[in-house]
Design a protein around this motif. Structure first.
Motif, PDB file in Angstrom:
ATOM      1  N   SER A  70      -6.241  18.127  -2.215  1.00  0.00           N
ATOM      2  CA  SER A  70      -6.113  19.577  -2.103  1.00  0.00           C
ATOM      3  C   SER A  70      -5.519  19.887  -0.738  1.00  0.00           C
ATOM      4  N   VAL A  71      -4.536  20.768  -0.714  1.00  0.00           N
ATOM      5  CA  VAL A  71      -3.930  21.218   0.546  1.00  0.00           C
ATOM      6  C   VAL A  71      -4.444  22.627   0.824  1.00  0.00           C
ATOM      7  N   CYS A  72      -5.364  22.736   1.778  1.00  0.00           N
ATOM      8  CA  CYS A  72      -6.053  23.994   2.107  1.00  0.00           C
ATOM      9  C   CYS A  72      -5.751  24.371   3.557  1.00  0.00           C
ATOM     10  N   LEU A  73      -4.496  24.582   3.852  1.00  0.00           N
ATOM     11  CA  LEU A  73      -4.010  24.778   5.219  1.00  0.00           C
ATOM     12  C   LEU A  73      -3.326  26.129   5.372  1.00  0.00           C
ATOM     13  N   PRO A  74      -3.026  26.544   6.617  1.00  0.00           N
ATOM     14  CA  PRO A  74      -2.211  27.743   6.811  1.00  0.00           C
ATOM     15  C   PRO A  74      -0.897  27.652   6.026  1.00  0.00           C
ATOM     16  N   ASN A  75      -0.393  28.802   5.605  1.00  0.00           N
ATOM     17  CA  ASN A  75       0.732  28.861   4.666  1.00  0.00           C
ATOM     18  C   ASN A  75       1.956  28.044   5.098  1.00  0.00           C
ATOM     19  N   LYS A  96      -2.422  28.898  -2.553  1.00  0.00           N
ATOM     20  CA  LYS A  96      -1.347  29.887  -2.636  1.00  0.00           C
ATOM     21  C   LYS A  96      -1.217  30.639  -1.312  1.00  0.00           C
ATOM     22  N   PRO A  97      -0.073  31.276  -1.043  1.00  0.00           N
ATOM     23  CA  PRO A  97       1.202  31.119  -1.742  1.00  0.00           C
ATOM     24  C   PRO A  97       1.737  29.712  -1.509  1.00  0.00           C
ATOM     25  N   MET A  98       2.426  29.145  -2.501  1.00  0.00           N
ATOM     26  CA  MET A  98       2.754  27.719  -2.429  1.00  0.00           C
ATOM     27  C   MET A  98       3.648  27.365  -1.255  1.00  0.00           C
ATOM     28  N   ALA A  99       4.459  28.313  -0.799  1.00  0.00           N
ATOM     29  CA  ALA A  99       5.436  28.010   0.246  1.00  0.00           C
ATOM     30  C   ALA A  99       5.822  29.302   0.954  1.00  0.00           C
ATOM     31  N   THR A 100       6.710  29.181   1.948  1.00  0.00           N
ATOM     32  CA  THR A 100       7.163  30.368   2.682  1.00  0.00           C
ATOM     33  C   THR A 100       8.581  30.778   2.295  1.00  0.00           C
ATOM     34  N   SER A 101       9.192  30.045   1.363  1.00  0.00           N
ATOM     35  CA  SER A 101      10.546  30.375   0.903  1.00  0.00           C
ATOM     36  C   SER A 101      10.809  29.722  -0.444  1.00  0.00           C
ATOM     37  N   ARG A 102      11.833  30.197  -1.132  1.00  0.00           N
ATOM     38  CA  ARG A 102      12.258  29.575  -2.400  1.00  0.00           C
ATOM     39  C   ARG A 102      12.686  28.130  -2.157  1.00  0.00           C
ATOM     40  N   SER A 167      -9.541  36.002  14.841  1.00  0.00           N
ATOM     41  CA  SER A 167      -8.480  35.204  15.485  1.00  0.00           C
ATOM     42  C   SER A 167      -7.812  34.239  14.499  1.00  0.00           C
ATOM     43  N   SER A 168      -8.039  34.469  13.216  1.00  0.00           N
ATOM     44  CA  SER A 168      -7.538  33.570  12.178  1.00  0.00           C
ATOM     45  C   SER A 168      -6.014  33.492  12.127  1.00  0.00           C
ATOM     46  N   TRP A 169      -5.523  32.359  11.620  1.00  0.00           N
ATOM     47  CA  TRP A 169      -4.079  32.184  11.369  1.00  0.00           C
ATOM     48  C   TRP A 169      -3.535  33.213  10.394  1.00  0.00           C
ATOM     49  N   PHE A 170      -4.396  33.808   9.582  1.00  0.00           N
ATOM     50  CA  PHE A 170      -3.960  34.805   8.595  1.00  0.00           C
ATOM     51  C   PHE A 170      -3.170  35.950   9.247  1.00  0.00           C
ATOM     52  N   PHE A 171      -3.472  36.229  10.526  1.00  0.00           N
ATOM     53  CA  PHE A 171      -2.861  37.367  11.210  1.00  0.00           C
ATOM     54  C   PHE A 171      -1.640  36.985  12.053  1.00  0.00           C
ATOM     55  N   ILE A 178       3.290  35.636   5.954  1.00  0.00           N
ATOM     56  CA  ILE A 178       3.117  36.841   5.147  1.00  0.00           C
ATOM     57  C   ILE A 178       1.632  37.181   5.136  1.00  0.00           C
ATOM     58  N   GLY A 179       1.302  38.476   5.071  1.00  0.00           N
ATOM     59  CA  GLY A 179      -0.088  38.890   5.174  1.00  0.00           C
ATOM     60  C   GLY A 179      -0.771  39.123   3.843  1.00  0.00           C
ATOM     61  N   ALA A 180      -1.178  40.379   3.604  1.00  0.00           N
ATOM     62  CA  ALA A 180      -1.918  40.705   2.376  1.00  0.00           C
ATOM     63  C   ALA A 180      -1.112  40.380   1.119  1.00  0.00           C
ATOM     64  N   LEU A 181       0.194  40.511   1.200  1.00  0.00           N
ATOM     65  CA  LEU A 181       1.042  40.178   0.042  1.00  0.00           C
ATOM     66  C   LEU A 181       0.899  38.719  -0.356  1.00  0.00           C
ATOM     67  N   GLY A 182       0.818  37.826   0.634  1.00  0.00           N
ATOM     68  CA  GLY A 182       0.687  36.405   0.340  1.00  0.00           C
ATOM     69  C   GLY A 182      -0.744  36.003   0.039  1.00  0.00           C
ATOM     70  N   ASP A 183      -1.684  36.674   0.687  1.00  0.00           N
ATOM     71  CA  ASP A 183      -3.097  36.370   0.500  1.00  0.00           C
ATOM     72  C   ASP A 183      -3.592  36.886  -0.852  1.00  0.00           C
ATOM     73  N   LEU A 184      -3.237  38.127  -1.184  1.00  0.00           N
ATOM     74  CA  LEU A 184      -3.780  38.796  -2.366  1.00  0.00           C
ATOM     75  C   LEU A 184      -2.714  39.160  -3.404  1.00  0.00           C
ATOM     76  N   GLY A 185      -1.576  39.654  -2.928  1.00  0.00           N
ATOM     77  CA  GLY A 185      -0.541  40.131  -3.855  1.00  0.00           C
ATOM     78  C   GLY A 185       0.006  39.052  -4.759  1.00  0.00           C
ATOM     79  N   VAL A 186       0.151  37.840  -4.235  1.00  0.00           N
ATOM     80  CA  VAL A 186       0.725  36.759  -5.039  1.00  0.00           C
ATOM     81  C   VAL A 186      -0.197  36.398  -6.206  1.00  0.00           C
ATOM     82  N   HIS A 187      -1.517  36.580  -6.026  1.00  0.00           N
ATOM     83  CA  HIS A 187      -2.460  36.382  -7.131  1.00  0.00           C
ATOM     84  C   HIS A 187      -2.151  37.336  -8.280  1.00  0.00           C
ATOM     85  N   LYS A 188      -1.899  38.592  -7.933  1.00  0.00           N
ATOM     86  CA  LYS A 188      -1.677  39.608  -8.954  1.00  0.00           C
ATOM     87  C   LYS A 188      -0.296  39.488  -9.594  1.00  0.00           C
TER      88      LYS A 188
END
Length: 341
Positions: A70-75, A96-102, A167-171, A178-188
């Protein structure tokens, strides 16, 4: 019977709350390695769940006999670490998100194909019982033609969930991209594609960074989506829902309306044009709060796909299509125009 040997790379919140406990619950699995750049996190995970603790993922890939990781790292690390694992002959479950670009997504898909290994992306919303039932009802024609939808995923932000808090990498844009779009939006985005059974073809979006201090990524996004058959709807991703999480989806059709995770008791409510209502108690969606479902289904499906040599429900190609919706939303906001997919 020989058990599937598993390594987990990254021992932050998603690993310790989801991946590691669910691997530990799976009778087909043995956790043989855990890795984190913060040594005490790796050691703590090894103490709780077993396996050898590493601080360098390359050493884990070289030295452990893990069949899958399992890869559970910053995006920003998803693609390079997943590719390295695939090239080392490991099956990969990537968060998710699987990557930062196509381009990165394509490289991951190609690495999996070349290695002959499974690549799965951790989109857990497909395994929620109410979502699966909604897909079935729509596919069976229970709602007739689908006209529209609205789907939302919002909560107070990852500082309440991430192991590093505020102080998380999320920010941090250089790590999260990418922020909320990558954290939550990609799920939807993934959920809408799954439930409707068709691809998103056009995206328009407003994206803001107005809710979080010390952050340089998006935290509020409202997107308009159009599918290939002309179904239109909204997708909202937010870290600004300060009182309670919203993880709801509503589908509007010719014969009725489906309300998913929109009621505290019934996870699916079907309201029909003739005035009848069917309430389904199918268990609640997994939440970051206590009391969500205990097992996401993601780990079990990944393990089954390896043992049965089957294509995972969310393989690299599926993960890329969901990522593309979110990339298009960012592009739409930046270019101030609709983006065709």
């Amino acid at each position: 019977m020989t058990k599937l040997k598993i390594g987990v790379i990254g021992c932050g919140s998603i690993a310790t709350h989801r991946h590691l406990p669910e691997y530990a619950q799976n009778k087909e699995v043995e956790i043989v390695a855990v890795c984190d750049v913060v040594e005490k996190r790796a050691q703590a995970a090894a103490t709780t769940f077993g396996g050898t603790a590493y601080t360098d993922y390359k050493q884990l890939l070289a030295d452990s006999d893990a069949d899958a990781v399992s890869v559970c790292l910053p995006n920003y690390l998803h693609a390079p670490v997943s590719i390295a694992a695939l090239e080392a002959g490991k099956h990969v479950l990537c968060e998710k998100p699987m990557a930062t670009s196509r381009e990165e997504a394509d490289q991951m898909i190609q690495a999996a194909e070349k290695a002959g290994k499974k690549l799965m992306i951790g989109h857990n919303q497909r395994f929620v019982a109410s979502h699966q039932k909604a897909k079935e009802l729509i596919a069976n024609g229970e709602l007739g033609r689908i006209y529209s939808f609205r789907t939302a995923f919002g909560h107070g932000g990852p500082e309440g969930w991430s192991v590093d808090g505020a102080s998380s990498w999320f920010f941090k844009k250089d790590e999260a991209f990418i922020g909320a779009l990558g954290d939550l939006g990609v799920h939807k985005a993934d959920l809408i594609r799954y439930i409707l059974g068709e691809e998103v073809k056009e995206v328009s979006a407003f994206v803001e960074s107005n809710a979080k201090q010390n952050s340089n990524v998006d935290d509020n996004a409202v997107c308009l989506l159009r599918t290939e058959s002309g179904i239109i709807g909204t997708l909202v991703a937010s870290w600004a829902y300060v009182s309670a999480e919203d993880n709801s989806t509503v589908i509007y059709g010719e014969k009725g309306v489906l309300r998913l995770v929109d009621d505290p008791t019934y996870s699916l409510i079907a309201q029909y044009k003739d005035g009848s209502t069917v309430n389904y108690e199918l268990g609640q969606i997994q939440s970051n709060d206590e009391g969500g479902q205990s097992n996401t289904g993601v780990i079990d499906h990944f393990v089954e796909s390896i043992l049965n040599n089957e294509v995972p429900l969310i393989d690299g190609k599926q993960g890329k299509r969901s990522l593309e919706v979110i990339l298009a939303a960012l592009e739409s906001h930046q270019e101030k125009k609709n983006i065709q997919l």
